[in-house]
Design a protein around this motif. Structure first.
Motif, PDB file in Angstrom:
ATOM      1  N   TYR A   1      70.906  13.558 -22.043  1.00 44.78           N
ATOM      2  CA  TYR A   1      70.913  12.976 -23.390  1.00 44.78           C
ATOM      3  C   TYR A   1      71.940  13.705 -24.247  1.00 44.78           C
ATOM      4  O   TYR A   1      71.931  14.931 -24.340  1.00 44.78           O
ATOM      5  CB  TYR A   1      69.507  13.115 -23.967  1.00 44.78           C
ATOM      6  CG  TYR A   1      69.356  12.772 -25.432  1.00 44.78           C
ATOM      7  CD1 TYR A   1      69.857  11.585 -25.958  1.00 44.78           C
ATOM      8  CD2 TYR A   1      68.687  13.642 -26.306  1.00 44.78           C
ATOM      9  CE1 TYR A   1      69.687  11.273 -27.296  1.00 44.78           C
ATOM     10  CE2 TYR A   1      68.515  13.331 -27.635  1.00 44.78           C
ATOM     11  CZ  TYR A   1      69.017  12.146 -28.134  1.00 44.78           C
ATOM     12  OH  TYR A   1      68.848  11.840 -29.455  1.00 44.78           O
ATOM     13  N   VAL A   2      72.824  12.935 -24.862  1.00 47.14           N
ATOM     14  CA  VAL A   2      73.789  13.508 -25.804  1.00 47.14           C
ATOM     15  C   VAL A   2      73.502  12.911 -27.177  1.00 47.14           C
ATOM     16  O   VAL A   2      73.780  11.744 -27.410  1.00 47.14           O
ATOM     17  CB  VAL A   2      75.244  13.190 -25.395  1.00 47.14           C
ATOM     18  CG1 VAL A   2      76.218  13.775 -26.401  1.00 47.14           C
ATOM     19  CG2 VAL A   2      75.534  13.730 -24.004  1.00 47.14           C
ATOM     20  N   PRO A   3      72.896  13.682 -28.078  1.00 43.45           N
ATOM     21  CA  PRO A   3      72.576  13.122 -29.391  1.00 43.45           C
ATOM     22  C   PRO A   3      73.830  13.018 -30.265  1.00 43.45           C
ATOM     23  O   PRO A   3      74.862  13.610 -29.946  1.00 43.45           O
ATOM     24  CB  PRO A   3      71.597  14.125 -29.981  1.00 43.45           C
ATOM     25  CG  PRO A   3      71.942  15.410 -29.336  1.00 43.45           C
ATOM     26  CD  PRO A   3      72.476  15.081 -27.971  1.00 43.45           C
ATOM     27  N   ASP A  29      74.482   8.881 -27.572  1.00 39.68           N
ATOM     28  CA  ASP A  29      74.274   8.335 -28.909  1.00 39.68           C
ATOM     29  C   ASP A  29      75.545   8.537 -29.739  1.00 39.68           C
ATOM     30  O   ASP A  29      75.838   9.661 -30.142  1.00 39.68           O
ATOM     31  CB  ASP A  29      73.080   9.034 -29.566  1.00 39.68           C
ATOM     32  CG  ASP A  29      72.617   8.302 -30.818  1.00 39.68           C
ATOM     33  OD1 ASP A  29      73.262   7.303 -31.194  1.00 39.68           O
ATOM     34  OD2 ASP A  29      71.613   8.725 -31.420  1.00 39.68           O
ATOM     35  N   GLU A  30      76.282   7.476 -29.966  1.00 39.36           N
ATOM     36  CA  GLU A  30      77.528   7.525 -30.745  1.00 39.36           C
ATOM     37  C   GLU A  30      78.388   8.725 -30.352  1.00 39.36           C
ATOM     38  O   GLU A  30      78.744   9.533 -31.207  1.00 39.36           O
ATOM     39  CB  GLU A  30      77.201   7.642 -32.245  1.00 39.36           C
ATOM     40  CG  GLU A  30      76.289   6.568 -32.753  1.00 39.36           C
ATOM     41  CD  GLU A  30      77.014   5.496 -33.533  1.00 39.36           C
ATOM     42  OE1 GLU A  30      78.268   5.499 -33.504  1.00 39.36           O
ATOM     43  OE2 GLU A  30      76.339   4.656 -34.127  1.00 39.36           O
ATOM     44  N   PRO A  31      78.730   8.859 -29.091  1.00 41.27           N
ATOM     45  CA  PRO A  31      79.399  10.096 -28.677  1.00 41.27           C
ATOM     46  C   PRO A  31      80.807  10.232 -29.255  1.00 41.27           C
ATOM     47  O   PRO A  31      81.339  11.327 -29.303  1.00 41.27           O
ATOM     48  CB  PRO A  31      79.448   9.971 -27.155  1.00 41.27           C
ATOM     49  CG  PRO A  31      79.396   8.515 -26.884  1.00 41.27           C
ATOM     50  CD  PRO A  31      78.569   7.919 -27.972  1.00 41.27           C
ATOM     51  N   THR A  66      76.727   2.619 -29.741  1.00 45.81           N
ATOM     52  CA  THR A  66      77.874   2.730 -30.639  1.00 45.81           C
ATOM     53  C   THR A  66      77.904   1.529 -31.564  1.00 45.81           C
ATOM     54  O   THR A  66      77.181   0.561 -31.352  1.00 45.81           O
ATOM     55  CB  THR A  66      79.200   2.803 -29.852  1.00 45.81           C
ATOM     56  OG1 THR A  66      80.271   2.940 -30.789  1.00 45.81           O
ATOM     57  CG2 THR A  66      79.437   1.547 -29.028  1.00 45.81           C
ATOM     58  N   HIS A  67      78.732   1.598 -32.627  1.00 51.44           N
ATOM     59  CA  HIS A  67      78.985   0.362 -33.357  1.00 51.44           C
ATOM     60  C   HIS A  67      80.480   0.054 -33.327  1.00 51.44           C
ATOM     61  O   HIS A  67      80.968  -0.738 -34.096  1.00 51.44           O
ATOM     62  CB  HIS A  67      78.420   0.416 -34.784  1.00 51.44           C
ATOM     63  CG  HIS A  67      78.870   1.609 -35.558  1.00 51.44           C
ATOM     64  ND1 HIS A  67      77.998   2.561 -36.012  1.00 51.44           N
ATOM     65  CD2 HIS A  67      80.080   2.007 -35.932  1.00 51.44           C
ATOM     66  CE1 HIS A  67      78.674   3.488 -36.634  1.00 51.44           C
ATOM     67  NE2 HIS A  67      79.939   3.178 -36.607  1.00 51.44           N
TER      68      HIS A  67
END
Lengths: 214, 321
Positions: A76-78, A155-157, A188-189
């Motif tokens: 997991y990468v927050p 998460d949004e890396p 991501t967005h």
């Protein structure tokens, strides 16, 4: 494989109700959605950091819904990377392996391998506060991959990285994928990230998840 | 002081406003703050000039005062250890206790009652809703933890004394250990107050540590306890040091509760503040001042020592990416 089956999560003021999602093994899925649509909450639920009110989460055919985060075997990468501030890059990369009581030689070997893959060899003795955004991101990625999980959640890396670093990271993520075959869910967005990386694209909208075309 | 030139003389609309010099601002702040610093320094200097090395040495020679120094050092150190032992768990629990769900629930209930009517009693109803909003247990626990800080010290001493008149405490004293008017009472009196400060410090410390680091540690294979030991506690070391300093310094100066709960018996429950009090009460001002100075030195030494090491230890900390 990452499979969410009729999953419901209630978090503070919003709720995701009976959502379904399937990422086949080895594929790279991107989950898109506006800020505040619950993307991060969903990732946290998959990690086991947030309780689900109904439904099931399956990773590689294993039902992990009731398991602790440690037992789910996922990287997991927050969004804020959350590197361990008191540890060097080396110690960050070795953390999961030490917890797993690998022997010293194996840990050193694995850290070296990761550092080579992610271009961190010269940074191993630094502490997180002396890393640039892109470097910190690579360490967070390395830490998540260190124990060779079969599932990776990002998460949004690439948020808050400059354009050049972003392109480097695109290449790096593609390399990681080719080398490890890890099943990835990337939140991501950003359309550019999606175009560059995704096999599959999902969209969170009004509390539901739909598969869409890029 | 420099005059400010307009950036473009040709375009009148682009002329910057004339800003007066900032000197007055800085000067005013410095004077206001400086008065207090001056008061502290003057106070210490006056005290130092009142005594001589001879007086200090004479004070050090007195067996009663030597006993007080020993008891002070011992009890303060014990209190510090006990305080940290308690402050770490309380601080962590309070920092990580998310009362959002309870708060939202109470708010919904209160709002439902308030918005239920538009009649004349709508206003008094709003006042009645205040206790509903205050029913959050975290608020109450928070208030309880601050009681030792806001209560007058003498009252704490009295409360402890009365506590030890209860049957359970009497049984404890008769069967396990005599507390009241004995050395354990000194430690307990110091602990009651000092621990509250340590708790506050530890809570702030844990609140400043990114909870996401623990989350990541959990996904990396840690149990809660491992995440706490391996990730949180190392990051809290500066806070631990500050809490220890505060607890130690507070207990060194503690006097009110000790006077009531432990008494002021020479060579028995005499700590340094008690010595100052006893010397003053028999008119021995020189000795009182000498002992005070000893305390000032001890306190300053501890502060400097811990700040120094605190600074060094803190290098690896914070400034998040």
């Amino acid at each position: 494989m990452i499979a969410l089956e009729h999953l419901s999560i209630v978090s503070g003021t919003f709720a995701l109700e009976r959502v379904d999602l399937l990422v086949p093994t080895g594929r790279y899925a991107v989950l898109m959605g506006k800020t505040g649509s619950g993307k991060t909450t969903l990732l946290e639920a998959i990690c086991g950091l947030r309780r689900v009110t109904a439904g099931r989460i399956r990773l590689l055919a294993r039902d992990v819904t009731g398991l602790k985060p440690a037992e789910r075997d996922l990287g997991y990468v927050p969004q804020d990377r959350a590197l361990f501030q008191t540890m060097t890059v080396w110690e960050n990369l070795a953390f999961a392996l030490r917890v797993r009581r690998w022997n010293k030689d194996r840990i050193a070997e694995r850290v070296e391998e990761l550092a080579a893959l992610l271009g961190l060899t010269d940074l191993l003795l630094r502490r997180p506060h002396r890393l640039s955004g892109g470097e910190a991101q690579r360490v967070a990625l390395g830490r998540a991959l260190s124990f060779q999980p079969r599932v990776l959640l990002l998460d949004e890396p690439l948020a808050a990285l400059d354009q050049e670093t972003r392109i480097e990271m695109h290449t790096l993520l593609q390399t990681v994928r080719e080398r490890t075959g890890v099943t990835t869910l990337h939140v991501t967005h950003d359309l550019e990230d999606t175009r560059r990386l995704a096999d599959l694209v999902f969209q969170v909208r009004d509390g539901r998840i739909e598969e869409t075309k890029i | 002081m420099s005059a400010i030139e307009p950036t473009s003389a040709t375009d009148p609309a682009a002329v910057s406003p004339r800003v007066p010099s900032d000197t007055f601002f800085w000067l005013a702040l410095s004077i206001l703050g400086g008065v207090y610093v001056l008061l502290i320094v003057a106070m210490l200097l006056a005290q130092a000039s009142f005594t001589s090395p001879g007086h200090v040495l004479a004070a050090l020679d007195s067996p009663a005062i030597r006993y007080a120094i020993k008891l002070s050092l011992l009890s303060c150190s014990l209190t510090t250890i006990l305080s940290l032992w308690v402050a770490v768990p309380i601080g962590y629990l309070m920092a990580r206790w998310d009362d959002g769900a309870i708060r939202r629930f109470l708010e919904r209930k209160a709002a439902a009652i308030e918005n239920g009517t538009r009649r004349w009693y709508a206003r008094p109803l709003r006042i009645l809703c205040i206790p509903i909003r205050l029913a959050n247990p975290k608020l109450w626990l928070d208030a309880i933890l601050d009681i030792p800080i806001v209560l007058p010290p003498l009252v704490i001493g009295l409360a402890l004394l009365i506590l030890f008149q209860t049957p359970l405490a009497r049984w404890f004293e008769s069967e396990i250990m005599v507390v009241t008017f004995a050395i354990p009472s000194v430690v307990l009196a110091q602990f009651t107050v000092a621990c509250a400060f340590a708790v506050r410090t530890m809570r702030t410390t844990f609140e400043q540590i990114n909870p996401r680091e623990e989350s990541v540690a959990l996904t990396l294979g840690c149990s809660r306890a491992q995440a706490f030991w391996l990730v949180v506690l190392p990051e809290a070391r500066r806070g631990l040091l500050t809490a220890a300093t505060l607890a130690w310094a507070r207990s060194l100066g503690e006097f009110g509760p000790i006077l009531v709960f432990s008494g002021a018996t020479r060579m028995r429950t005499e700590v340094l503040p008690t010595s100052v009090y006893l010397e003053l009460s028999i008119g021995n001002i020189e000795a009182a001042v000498a002992v005070s100075l000893l305390m000032v030195f001890a306190a300053v030494a501890v502060l400097i020592l811990l700040r120094h090491y605190g600074g060094e230890w803190a290098l690896g900390k914070v400034v998040r990416p």
